[in-house]
Design a protein around this motif. Structure first.
Motif, short mmCIF file in Angstrom:
data_model
loop_
_atom_site.label_atom_id
_atom_site.label_comp_id
_atom_site.label_asym_id
_atom_site.label_seq_id
_atom_site.Cartn_x
_atom_site.Cartn_y
_atom_site.Cartn_z
N LEU A 28 0.80 -1.23 0.00
CA LEU A 28 0.00 0.00 0.00
C LEU A 28 0.84 1.28 0.00
O LEU A 28 0.47 2.27 -0.66
CB LEU A 28 -0.95 0.00 1.20
N ASP A 32 0.31 4.40 -2.58
CA ASP A 32 0.12 5.77 -2.12
C ASP A 32 1.13 6.71 -2.78
O ASP A 32 0.79 7.85 -3.15
CB ASP A 32 0.25 5.83 -0.60
N TYR A 35 0.15 7.53 -6.24
CA TYR A 35 -0.98 8.47 -6.31
C TYR A 35 -0.50 9.86 -6.70
O TYR A 35 -1.19 10.59 -7.43
CB TYR A 35 -1.68 8.51 -4.96
#
Length: 540
Positions: A28, A32, A35
């Motif tokens: 994760l 992130d 992003y």
């Protein structure tokens, strides 16, 4: 910065534009970080196998490393077939795999697998990042290993507790791919061997990619016929008078005869695989072998060469163009070209099997820049035997023979060449293995055209079953799936055809649009291969 952000920074510095994944909680922090990376598009797939095939197809088309992410043991196992394909196809790929927290290792933690050991036999390098500050060093080295020498996949294991840790990061210089050149002595030996030849040939493999024009110049200067290695159809234009055929599965005996008659074989950028060499049978001791490859380990791995040269193929061909060799074999070349054209003629006669008519319609209607991908299966035999590849970078297929490859690879290729039509050819068995990626194509607006040859069976296995155990059919029959309706259910266009005339009409409609489309082609079980039928096999 964090290890996760350092990883993404490495991707940006390498000009990565697309990454493929199935998201997982183990990485994760990387998601992130992505992003905020506006220059990188994340393509989220439905299955890790599909994601890996997309990355591999993208890498082949874009001539740069494909990037794929997956989670721990389960995701990693799912994508392993794509990694194996990249290894056998010499495709550069970086595979980032989330891994169990370091404190939980060795206890059979949730989804725990020792990833470096799991993948070591099918990758160029398998490594785990244990120190956040070493992330740039390892990722940059991974790019270097994946893209230099014989290209291939690298897997990087990412323990989930390392990714958020911060450290002082140092980034190295951008990768410069070395291009080794043959020595004067190497080229002199090639020249001497060719000067004594009476019937030389070139077998061109994947290493010739991006050197196709120079290969053509060298072949023309010395009047040497060129054969394409397995599933490397587009390395040489098929309408050229020096093209002599494709060495693949079910190759016509007349094409194999060209190799059998040759006395000197110039193997360029090919590992001389089982399929290319027709079960290691056509390169015999009396033939002189000149083998040129970027990978030292390729030389002598299958056949000991009389002249073995480690070099970049483009550099080698450039130097070879300066040789002085008199071609005394022109009439033989013309004879072998006539043999090739006789068995690859795409003229359609009355009663011709539909699969050949489909290839005829493709050749007639596709623009010159259309790119085709194929899955594994006997349906591809008609494409291999008859489709005239006249331009470079027009074909992508798995030398590994992986089923489920064709459509996801087409998605990757379309992302590399968004303005070019991309057509995937699959059988019903292979298409169903990754059919869920149709939704990925629709969601990410990747307008590929999928042809599904539906004969309700695993055709290749059925053929071998009939050859070895006639009429004892077991395990190879499949139920009917409406691929037209399945396509429509995920938002793609769906069509069903059962004649070549109807197929051609639908193909023209689909080419005029810019949508994800599936054309389901109902075919006969009897027409099981280019050279035979089930009835003929049973009688033989």
């Amino acid at each position: 910065m964090s290890a996760a952000h350092a990883l993404v920074e490495c991707l940006k510095r390498a000009d990565v534009e697309k990454v493929f994944c199935v998201p997982g909680e183990s990485y994760l922090p990387v998601l992130d970080a992505l992003y905020d990376a506006e220059s990188i598009e994340v393509i989220s797939a439905r299955h890790e196998g599909g994601a890996a095939f997309m990355a591999e197809g993208y890498a082949k088309a874009a001539s740069k490393a494909g990037i794929v992410f997956a989670t721990r043991g389960v995701g990693a196992a799912n994508l392993s077939i794509g990694v194996h394909t990249a290894m056998q196809d010499s495709t550069p790929m970086l595979v980032f795999l989330g891994q169990v927290h370091r404190k939980f290792r060795g206890r059979e933690g949730f989804q725990e697998v020792e990833l470096t050991q799991f993948f070591a036999p099918i990758v160029k390098w398998a490594v785990e990042v244990k120190d956040p500050e070493r992330m740039p060093e390892i990722v940059e080295r991974a790019f270097r290993i994946a893209e230099t020498g014989r290209p291939g996949p690298v897997i990087i294991s990412l323990p989930e507790d390392v990714l958020p840790l911060k450290g002082e990061m140092q980034f190295g210089p951008l990768l410069q791919i070395p291009r080794p050149t043959p020595s004067e002595n190497d080229i002199q030996r090639v020249e001497e061997t060719l000067s004594k030849a009476k019937r030389p040939i070139i077998i061109a493999g994947g290493g010739v990619k991006r050197a196709e024009a120079i290969l053509q110049n060298v072949a023309e200067k010395f009047a040497i016929p060129v054969l394409a290695a397995f599933r490397r159809h587009d390395v040489f234009p098929h309408h050229h008078p020096l093209y002599a055929g494709h060495l693949g599965l079910g190759t016509d005996p007349e094409i194999v005869k060209t190799v059998e008659e040759a006395d000197v074989i110039l193997a360029l950028g090919t590992r001389l695989s089982e399929i290319t060499t027709q079960d290691y049978s056509i390169i015999t001791p009396e033939k002189k072998l000149i083998h040129i490859d970027i990978d030292f380990d390729a030389l002598g791995k299958v056949y000991a060469p009389d002249v073995g040269i480690v070099a970049d193929i483009k550099e080698a061909l450039t130097v070879m163009g300066k040789m002085t060799v008199k071609a005394n074999w022109v009439e033989w070349v013309k004879e072998r070209r006539r043999a090739y054209t006789a068995v690859s003629n795409l003229d359609i006669k009355e009663g011709e099997v539909m699969n050949k008519q489909i290839i005829h319609a493709l050749a007639k209607n596709l623009p010159d820049d259309a790119l085709l991908t194929t899955d594994a299966g006997n349906f591809a035999g008609w494409l291999h035997a008859f489709f005239p590849f006249k331009e470079k970078q027009r074909y992508i297929g798995p030398t590994s023979g992986a089923m489920g490859y064709g459509m996801p690879a087409a998605l990757g290729a379309k992302l590399a060449f968004p303005s070019r039509p991309v057509i995937a050819l699959s059988g019903d068995g292979g298409f169903m293995m990754t059919v869920q990626e149709l939704e990925t194509a629709v969601r990410h607006r990747i307008p590929v055209i999928c042809l599904v040859f539906n004969n309700n069976m695993y055709g290749t296995i059925r053929m071998h079953q009939e050859m070895h155990y006639p009429e004892r059919v077991i395990g190879t029959d499949l139920g009917y799936v409406s691929f037209k309706d399945l396509a429509k259910s995920v938002g793609a266009d769906g069509y069903l055809v059962n004649t070549a005339e109807h197929f051609e009409q639908v193909l023209r409609v689909v080419l005029s649009k810019n949508n994800v489309a599936v054309i389901e082609i109902l075919t006969s079980k009897e027409e099981i291969s280019v050279s035979s039928t089930i009835s003929k096999i049973r009688k033989s």
